[in-house]
Design a protein around this motif. Structure first.
Motif, PDB file in Angstrom:
ATOM      1  N   MET A   1       0.839  -1.192   0.000  1.00  0.00           N
ATOM      2  CA  MET A   1       0.000   0.000   0.000  1.00  0.00           C
ATOM      3  C   MET A   1       0.876   1.245   0.000  1.00  0.00           C
ATOM      4  SD  MET A   1      -2.679   1.417   2.872  1.00  0.00           S
ATOM      5  CE  MET A   1      -1.368   2.149   3.865  1.00  0.00           C
ATOM      6  N   GLN A   2       0.547   2.174  -0.876  1.00  0.00           N
ATOM      7  CA  GLN A   2       1.211   3.472  -0.907  1.00  0.00           C
ATOM      8  C   GLN A   2       0.169   4.552  -0.602  1.00  0.00           C
ATOM      9  OE1 GLN A   2       2.941   3.508  -4.871  1.00  0.00           O
ATOM     10  NE2 GLN A   2       4.918   2.847  -4.056  1.00  0.00           N
ATOM     11  N   TYR A   3       0.637   5.661  -0.046  1.00  0.00           N
ATOM     12  CA  TYR A   3      -0.293   6.735   0.284  1.00  0.00           C
ATOM     13  C   TYR A   3       0.406   8.081   0.199  1.00  0.00           C
ATOM     14  CZ  TYR A   3       2.006   6.841   4.855  1.00  0.00           C
ATOM     15  OH  TYR A   3       2.940   6.949   5.861  1.00  0.00           O
ATOM     16  N   ARG A   4      -0.409   9.123   0.042  1.00  0.00           N
ATOM     17  CA  ARG A   4       0.092  10.505   0.048  1.00  0.00           C
ATOM     18  C   ARG A   4      -0.841  11.334   0.908  1.00  0.00           C
ATOM     19  NH1 ARG A   4       0.296  12.663  -5.855  1.00  0.00           N
ATOM     20  NH2 ARG A   4       1.043  14.501  -4.737  1.00  0.00           N
ATOM     21  N   ILE A   5      -0.279  12.065   1.861  1.00  0.00           N
ATOM     22  CA  ILE A   5      -1.058  12.991   2.693  1.00  0.00           C
ATOM     23  C   ILE A   5      -0.986  14.356   2.025  1.00  0.00           C
ATOM     24  CG2 ILE A   5      -1.249  14.104   4.945  1.00  0.00           C
ATOM     25  CD1 ILE A   5      -0.114  11.533   6.163  1.00  0.00           C
ATOM     26  N   LEU A   6      -2.143  14.900   1.683  1.00  0.00           N
ATOM     27  CA  LEU A   6      -2.230  16.117   0.879  1.00  0.00           C
ATOM     28  C   LEU A   6      -2.902  17.233   1.663  1.00  0.00           C
ATOM     29  CD1 LEU A   6      -3.521  14.337  -2.358  1.00  0.00           C
ATOM     30  CD2 LEU A   6      -1.162  15.008  -1.875  1.00  0.00           C
ATOM     31  N   GLY A   7      -2.606  18.466   1.259  1.00  0.00           N
ATOM     32  CA  GLY A   7      -3.230  19.620   1.891  1.00  0.00           C
ATOM     33  C   GLY A   7      -2.399  20.158   3.047  1.00  0.00           C
ATOM     34  N   LYS A   8      -2.836  21.276   3.577  1.00  0.00           N
ATOM     35  CA  LYS A   8      -2.129  21.931   4.681  1.00  0.00           C
ATOM     36  C   LYS A   8      -3.025  22.033   5.916  1.00  0.00           C
ATOM     37  CE  LYS A   8       0.990  24.565   1.681  1.00  0.00           C
ATOM     38  NZ  LYS A   8       1.495  25.913   1.281  1.00  0.00           N
ATOM     39  N   ASP A   9      -3.976  22.959   5.889  1.00  0.00           N
ATOM     40  CA  ASP A   9      -4.819  23.168   7.069  1.00  0.00           C
ATOM     41  C   ASP A   9      -5.981  22.174   7.143  1.00  0.00           C
ATOM     42  OD1 ASP A   9      -3.266  25.331   7.874  1.00  0.00           O
ATOM     43  OD2 ASP A   9      -4.397  26.718   6.617  1.00  0.00           O
ATOM     44  N   MET A  10      -6.391  21.635   6.011  1.00  0.00           N
ATOM     45  CA  MET A  10      -7.481  20.659   5.961  1.00  0.00           C
ATOM     46  C   MET A  10      -6.970  19.466   5.171  1.00  0.00           C
ATOM     47  SD  MET A  10     -10.678  20.510   7.092  1.00  0.00           S
ATOM     48  CE  MET A  10     -12.063  19.388   6.944  1.00  0.00           C
ATOM     49  N   GLN A  11      -6.237  18.591   5.821  1.00  0.00           N
ATOM     50  CA  GLN A  11      -5.551  17.521   5.124  1.00  0.00           C
ATOM     51  C   GLN A  11      -6.485  16.362   4.764  1.00  0.00           C
ATOM     52  OE1 GLN A  11      -2.067  16.470   7.505  1.00  0.00           O
ATOM     53  NE2 GLN A  11      -0.831  17.854   6.272  1.00  0.00           N
ATOM     54  N   HIS A  12      -6.094  15.644   3.704  1.00  0.00           N
ATOM     55  CA  HIS A  12      -6.741  14.395   3.333  1.00  0.00           C
ATOM     56  C   HIS A  12      -5.646  13.430   2.891  1.00  0.00           C
ATOM     57  CE1 HIS A  12      -6.549  16.982  -0.236  1.00  0.00           C
ATOM     58  NE2 HIS A  12      -6.493  15.880  -0.975  1.00  0.00           N
ATOM     59  N   VAL A  13      -5.984  12.149   2.813  1.00  0.00           N
ATOM     60  CA  VAL A  13      -4.975  11.143   2.472  1.00  0.00           C
ATOM     61  C   VAL A  13      -5.478  10.319   1.292  1.00  0.00           C
ATOM     62  CG1 VAL A  13      -5.845   9.590   4.265  1.00  0.00           C
ATOM     63  CG2 VAL A  13      -3.560   9.228   3.326  1.00  0.00           C
ATOM     64  N   ARG A  14      -4.604  10.167   0.299  1.00  0.00           N
ATOM     65  CA  ARG A  14      -4.909   9.394  -0.903  1.00  0.00           C
ATOM     66  C   ARG A  14      -4.133   8.085  -0.844  1.00  0.00           C
ATOM     67  NH1 ARG A  14      -4.297  13.029  -5.923  1.00  0.00           N
ATOM     68  NH2 ARG A  14      -6.113  13.948  -4.860  1.00  0.00           N
ATOM     69  N   VAL A  15      -4.851   6.974  -0.969  1.00  0.00           N
ATOM     70  CA  VAL A  15      -4.266   5.646  -0.813  1.00  0.00           C
ATOM     71  C   VAL A  15      -4.330   4.910  -2.142  1.00  0.00           C
ATOM     72  CG1 VAL A  15      -4.354   3.488   0.489  1.00  0.00           C
ATOM     73  CG2 VAL A  15      -5.078   5.620   1.576  1.00  0.00           C
ATOM     74  N   PHE A  16      -3.228   4.267  -2.519  1.00  0.00           N
ATOM     75  CA  PHE A  16      -3.152   3.504  -3.756  1.00  0.00           C
ATOM     76  C   PHE A  16      -3.036   2.025  -3.403  1.00  0.00           C
ATOM     77  CE2 PHE A  16      -1.351   7.702  -4.380  1.00  0.00           C
ATOM     78  CZ  PHE A  16      -2.041   8.157  -5.488  1.00  0.00           C
ATOM     79  N   LEU A  17      -4.075   1.260  -3.744  1.00  0.00           N
ATOM     80  CA  LEU A  17      -4.156  -0.148  -3.381  1.00  0.00           C
ATOM     81  C   LEU A  17      -3.750  -1.032  -4.552  1.00  0.00           C
ATOM     82  CD1 LEU A  17      -7.605  -0.089  -1.532  1.00  0.00           C
ATOM     83  CD2 LEU A  17      -5.334  -0.113  -0.482  1.00  0.00           C
ATOM     84  N   ASN A  18      -2.950  -2.058  -4.254  1.00  0.00           N
ATOM     85  CA  ASN A  18      -2.615  -3.078  -5.232  1.00  0.00           C
ATOM     86  C   ASN A  18      -3.787  -4.050  -5.379  1.00  0.00           C
ATOM     87  OD1 ASN A  18       0.067  -2.105  -5.661  1.00  0.00           O
ATOM     88  ND2 ASN A  18       0.664  -3.040  -3.704  1.00  0.00           N
ATOM     89  N   PRO A  19      -3.790  -4.876  -6.429  1.00  0.00           N
ATOM     90  CA  PRO A  19      -4.864  -5.868  -6.570  1.00  0.00           C
ATOM     91  C   PRO A  19      -4.965  -6.768  -5.337  1.00  0.00           C
ATOM     92  CG  PRO A  19      -3.622  -5.693  -8.605  1.00  0.00           C
ATOM     93  CD  PRO A  19      -2.884  -4.862  -7.586  1.00  0.00           C
TER      94      PRO A  19
END
Length: 239
Positions: A1-19
């Protein structure tokens, strides 16, 4: 699993799932996903664990998302998202702060200290995680992290406690005398946590956030600066 935490004051996290790779989380925090990601509502850990979670303020069912593809999670408050590696005897998390976890982590609940729940404004129960993997939590405003040595202590105002290693000893102490409790501008109780172990702290409590919003809201009978009262727009018409 890979992920990126995005944003500054209101953060969200994007997750990249393998099969075949899966994460699970609270449904209210899921923002978006690829069509290729399968979604299922499951009573993770069985009926008993699901009842325990519901008592923490979480959901009886959690959303299980299986790749391949992208999913994205966010919180309801401005703040920071942090991944915490579950290790040792597990992890205890303030119930409103859990976003999602890897499938190798088990999710339940445990009874916290009664006074911390009632007077800290955070609920009587704590979410509990065991196993191996990352748990992603949301810190309101910002986060401070501490790694306590054996017998080292820290006192956290109850509404600011975010997470701590489950094997740590903790207790509730009143904030000074009556004058300090009434006039000090803080909550009523501190949580005293004893090391060794890790502790994470919110920089903003829910009660503080609500108090600031309430104190700055116009009175119900007074129109807002934009001319909108409690019943909608207000107009003066001279005939």
């Amino acid at each position: 699993m890979q992920y990126r935490i995005l944003g500054k004051d209101m953060q969200h996290v994007r997750v990249f799932l393998n099969p075949g790779e899966m994460v699970y989380g609270e449904g209210g925090h899921l923002v978006t996903k690829d069509p290729s990601v399968n979604i299922n509502a499951g009573a993770r850990g069985g009926i008993l664990k699901s009842f325990e979670r519901e008592m923490t303020g979480g959901d009886f069912f959690v959303l299980e998302l299986t790749g391949p593809g992208m999913v994205e999670f966010s919180s309801f408050f401005p703040g920071r998202i942090i991944p915490i590696q579950v290790m040792g005897q597990g992890l205890s998390v303030e119930h409103n702060s859990f976003l999602f976890a890897e499938s190798t982590v088990q999710y339940g609940a445990k009874l916290g200290k009664l006074l911390a729940g009632i007077f800290g404004g955070e609920g009587i129960f704590l979410a509990s995680f065991t196993g191996q993997g990352n748990v992603f939590v949301h810190a309101r405003g910002g986060v401070s992290a501490f790694n306590l040595q054996p017998n080292q202590q820290i006192q956290v105002e109850a509404g600011h406690l975010l997470a701590f290693d489950s094997g740590m000893q903790y207790d509730i102490q009143r904030v000074g005398g009556l004058k300090t409790m009434l006039l000090g501008g803080e909550g009523l109780f501190f949580v005293t946590i004893t090391g060794p172990g890790r502790v994470w702290v919110h920089n903003v409590s829910i009660l503080q956030f609500a108090h600031v919003l309430y104190s700055r809201a116009p009175p119900p009978s007074q129109p807002s600066p934009g001319g909108f009262g409690p019943q909608g727009p207000s107009f003066n018409i001279n005939l």
